[in-house]
Design a protein around this motif. Structure first.
Motif, PDB file in Angstrom:
ATOM      1  N   MET A 133     -13.400 -10.387 -45.711  1.00 15.68           N
ATOM      2  CA  MET A 133     -13.030  -9.855 -44.403  1.00 15.68           C
ATOM      3  C   MET A 133     -11.533  -9.633 -44.349  1.00 15.68           C
ATOM      4  O   MET A 133     -10.778 -10.339 -45.010  1.00 15.68           O
ATOM      5  CB  MET A 133     -13.450 -10.882 -43.345  1.00 15.68           C
ATOM      6  CG  MET A 133     -13.097 -10.526 -41.935  1.00 15.68           C
ATOM      7  SD  MET A 133     -13.633 -11.828 -40.847  1.00 15.68           S
ATOM      8  CE  MET A 133     -15.390 -11.505 -40.788  1.00 15.68           C
ATOM      9  N   PHE A 134     -11.106  -8.617 -43.585  1.00 14.38           N
ATOM     10  CA  PHE A 134      -9.682  -8.437 -43.320  1.00 14.38           C
ATOM     11  C   PHE A 134      -9.478  -8.485 -41.813  1.00 14.38           C
ATOM     12  O   PHE A 134     -10.200  -7.824 -41.059  1.00 14.38           O
ATOM     13  CB  PHE A 134      -9.165  -7.101 -43.877  1.00 14.38           C
ATOM     14  CG  PHE A 134      -7.663  -7.004 -43.823  1.00 14.38           C
ATOM     15  CD1 PHE A 134      -6.880  -7.474 -44.872  1.00 14.38           C
ATOM     16  CD2 PHE A 134      -7.033  -6.478 -42.706  1.00 14.38           C
ATOM     17  CE1 PHE A 134      -5.488  -7.422 -44.808  1.00 14.38           C
ATOM     18  CE2 PHE A 134      -5.633  -6.422 -42.632  1.00 14.38           C
ATOM     19  CZ  PHE A 134      -4.867  -6.896 -43.688  1.00 14.38           C
ATOM     20  N   LEU A 135      -8.515  -9.274 -41.387  1.00  9.58           N
ATOM     21  CA  LEU A 135      -8.225  -9.406 -39.964  1.00  9.58           C
ATOM     22  C   LEU A 135      -6.921  -8.694 -39.626  1.00  9.58           C
ATOM     23  O   LEU A 135      -5.845  -9.102 -40.056  1.00  9.58           O
ATOM     24  CB  LEU A 135      -8.111 -10.879 -39.588  1.00  9.58           C
ATOM     25  CG  LEU A 135      -9.355 -11.435 -38.906  1.00  9.58           C
ATOM     26  CD1 LEU A 135      -9.480 -12.906 -39.096  1.00  9.58           C
ATOM     27  CD2 LEU A 135      -9.359 -11.072 -37.431  1.00  9.58           C
ATOM     28  N   GLU A 136      -7.050  -7.596 -38.871  1.00 12.44           N
ATOM     29  CA  GLU A 136      -5.878  -6.867 -38.394  1.00 12.44           C
ATOM     30  C   GLU A 136      -5.479  -7.432 -37.028  1.00 12.44           C
ATOM     31  O   GLU A 136      -6.333  -7.931 -36.291  1.00 12.44           O
ATOM     32  CB  GLU A 136      -6.238  -5.377 -38.259  1.00 12.44           C
ATOM     33  CG  GLU A 136      -5.092  -4.502 -37.760  1.00 12.44           C
ATOM     34  CD  GLU A 136      -5.423  -3.005 -37.855  1.00 12.44           C
ATOM     35  OE1 GLU A 136      -6.212  -2.618 -38.747  1.00 12.44           O
ATOM     36  OE2 GLU A 136      -4.889  -2.234 -37.042  1.00 12.44           O
ATOM     37  N   HIS A 137      -4.196  -7.338 -36.691  1.00 18.05           N
ATOM     38  CA  HIS A 137      -3.781  -7.770 -35.348  1.00 18.05           C
ATOM     39  C   HIS A 137      -2.615  -6.927 -34.873  1.00 18.05           C
ATOM     40  O   HIS A 137      -2.162  -6.028 -35.590  1.00 18.05           O
ATOM     41  CB  HIS A 137      -3.461  -9.275 -35.329  1.00 18.05           C
ATOM     42  CG  HIS A 137      -2.120  -9.631 -35.905  1.00 18.05           C
ATOM     43  ND1 HIS A 137      -1.181 -10.367 -35.218  1.00 18.05           N
ATOM     44  CD2 HIS A 137      -1.564  -9.345 -37.103  1.00 18.05           C
ATOM     45  CE1 HIS A 137      -0.103 -10.517 -35.977  1.00 18.05           C
ATOM     46  NE2 HIS A 137      -0.306  -9.917 -37.119  1.00 18.05           N
ATOM     47  N   TYR A 138      -2.163  -7.195 -33.673  1.00 18.63           N
ATOM     48  CA  TYR A 138      -1.079  -6.449 -33.027  1.00 18.63           C
ATOM     49  C   TYR A 138       0.101  -7.411 -32.938  1.00 18.63           C
ATOM     50  O   TYR A 138       0.201  -8.173 -31.974  1.00 18.63           O
ATOM     51  CB  TYR A 138      -1.561  -6.022 -31.642  1.00 18.63           C
ATOM     52  CG  TYR A 138      -0.648  -5.152 -30.789  1.00 18.63           C
ATOM     53  CD1 TYR A 138       0.678  -4.889 -31.105  1.00 18.63           C
ATOM     54  CD2 TYR A 138      -1.158  -4.592 -29.619  1.00 18.63           C
ATOM     55  CE1 TYR A 138       1.470  -4.090 -30.296  1.00 18.63           C
ATOM     56  CE2 TYR A 138      -0.366  -3.789 -28.800  1.00 18.63           C
ATOM     57  CZ  TYR A 138       0.953  -3.549 -29.144  1.00 18.63           C
ATOM     58  OH  TYR A 138       1.734  -2.770 -28.324  1.00 18.63           O
ATOM     59  N   PRO A 139       0.985  -7.383 -33.951  1.00 16.68           N
ATOM     60  CA  PRO A 139       2.087  -8.355 -33.979  1.00 16.68           C
ATOM     61  C   PRO A 139       2.890  -8.304 -32.679  1.00 16.68           C
ATOM     62  O   PRO A 139       3.213  -7.233 -32.175  1.00 16.68           O
ATOM     63  CB  PRO A 139       2.937  -7.885 -35.173  1.00 16.68           C
ATOM     64  CG  PRO A 139       1.983  -7.147 -36.048  1.00 16.68           C
ATOM     65  CD  PRO A 139       1.030  -6.455 -35.093  1.00 16.68           C
ATOM     66  N   GLY A 140       3.199  -9.448 -32.150  1.00 18.92           N
ATOM     67  CA  GLY A 140       3.920  -9.508 -30.877  1.00 18.92           C
ATOM     68  C   GLY A 140       2.969  -9.691 -29.718  1.00 18.92           C
ATOM     69  O   GLY A 140       3.022 -10.697 -29.015  1.00 18.92           O
ATOM     70  N   MET A 141       2.057  -8.744 -29.565  1.00 20.50           N
ATOM     71  CA  MET A 141       1.089  -8.893 -28.475  1.00 20.50           C
ATOM     72  C   MET A 141       0.140 -10.049 -28.757  1.00 20.50           C
ATOM     73  O   MET A 141      -0.296 -10.740 -27.823  1.00 20.50           O
ATOM     74  CB  MET A 141       0.270  -7.615 -28.261  1.00 20.50           C
ATOM     75  CG  MET A 141      -0.753  -7.804 -27.138  1.00 20.50           C
ATOM     76  SD  MET A 141      -1.619  -6.306 -26.655  1.00 20.50           S
ATOM     77  CE  MET A 141      -2.946  -7.029 -25.666  1.00 20.50           C
ATOM     78  N   THR A 142      -0.198 -10.269 -30.008  1.00 17.38           N
ATOM     79  CA  THR A 142      -1.144 -11.337 -30.343  1.00 17.38           C
ATOM     80  C   THR A 142      -0.656 -12.675 -29.799  1.00 17.38           C
ATOM     81  O   THR A 142      -1.386 -13.377 -29.076  1.00 17.38           O
ATOM     82  CB  THR A 142      -1.312 -11.436 -31.867  1.00 17.38           C
ATOM     83  OG1 THR A 142      -1.610 -10.149 -32.377  1.00 17.38           O
ATOM     84  CG2 THR A 142      -2.414 -12.397 -32.225  1.00 17.38           C
ATOM     85  N   GLU A 143       0.587 -13.006 -30.124  1.00 16.02           N
ATOM     86  CA  GLU A 143       1.138 -14.289 -29.695  1.00 16.02           C
ATOM     87  C   GLU A 143       1.242 -14.349 -28.161  1.00 16.02           C
ATOM     88  O   GLU A 143       0.966 -15.376 -27.541  1.00 16.02           O
ATOM     89  CB  GLU A 143       2.524 -14.494 -30.314  1.00 16.02           C
ATOM     90  CG  GLU A 143       2.514 -14.620 -31.840  1.00 16.02           C
ATOM     91  CD  GLU A 143       2.407 -13.288 -32.593  1.00 16.02           C
ATOM     92  OE1 GLU A 143       2.321 -12.216 -31.931  1.00 16.02           O
ATOM     93  OE2 GLU A 143       2.414 -13.312 -33.833  1.00 16.02           O
TER      94      GLU A 143
END
Lengths: 148, 81
Positions: free
Chosen positions: A48-58
């Motif tokens: 699996m690969f987990l993409e995220h939205y750096p900044g908004m995630t935190e």
């Protein structure tokens, strides 16, 4: 509050123990650990690969934890979420909640996971025998978040 | 006004880019979305009913007002946890 978004694998046992960490005011620790399964939606999953939205995630995770702290008397909250490439059997997410009594810890942990599932900007892409596929959002997760 | 638009996950792949700067008079996120939809083709992915969006890294609705310099994000339903 501790919010961590990291590629590195973690030790759920060590994270759970740290929720108490000699704070003798803590009477209850509830920990949720989510793992990568080797099978989903009728297909074997090789990774699996987990993409995220750096900044908004935190930011999104912190907002969820603040809301939990406003609803329940919590002594410690930790949210840890993996990003990047993950193998079946590896932990994806850890949510630990410490409180004086069990009900607040159970409810807050459940609430944080329901909100994380529907409000934190992560996206899973599975590697299957038929190639990669994006995991689709589920109505059941929306329904679960709606009950709070 | 100028704004920055970012795309994630399936939308990022469908559009072949992770973001772009846009110039125009955008009162709301919906007006940004309509301007992108008007390009047609692959941008029609942004017409999906369950599209999610954010303004300056906070989830919002499509009628959210915009100001100069905002960061707008469009993405499919989140699937973490």
């Amino acid at each position: 509050m501790s919010i961590r978004v990291q590629a590195e694998v973690f030790d759920p046992g060590a994270e759970t123990n740290a929720m108490h960490a000699a704070n003798v005011g803590v009477g209850a620790v509830v920990a949720f650990v989510g793992y990568v399964r080797d099978f989903n939606d009728g297909q074997e999953v090789a990774g699996m690969f987990l993409e995220h939205y750096p900044g908004m995630t935190e930011k999104a995770l912190a907002k969820i934890v603040v809301e939990a702290q406003q609803r329940w008397p919590l002594l410690k909250v930790e949210v840890l979420h993996r990003i990047g490439a993950l193998d079946p059997g590896e932990p994806i997410v850890f949510v630990g909640v410490a409180s004086a009594h069990r009900q607040a810890a159970f409810d807050a942990c459940n609430f944080i996971m329901d909100y994380l599932k529907t409000r934190a900007p992560f996206w899973k892409k599975e590697q299957t025998g038929n190639g990669p596929r994006w995991v689709e959002g589920k109505q059941s997760d929306e329904d679960a978040a709606g009950r709070w | 006004m100028s704004i920055n638009v970012v795309y994630f996950a399936r939308y990022r792949e469908a559009l072949g880019r992770d973001g772009e700067a846009l110039e125009g008079a955008f009162a709301t996120l919906e007006q940004v979305r309509q301007a992108l939809l008007a390009r047609g083709g692959k941008y029609e992915v942004l017409a999906e009913q369950n599209l999610m969006c954010a303004r300056n890294q906070d989830l919002c609705k499509l009628d959210e007002p915009l100001v100069e310099g905002d960061e707008v994000a469009f993405f499919p339903p989140v699937t973490g946890g």
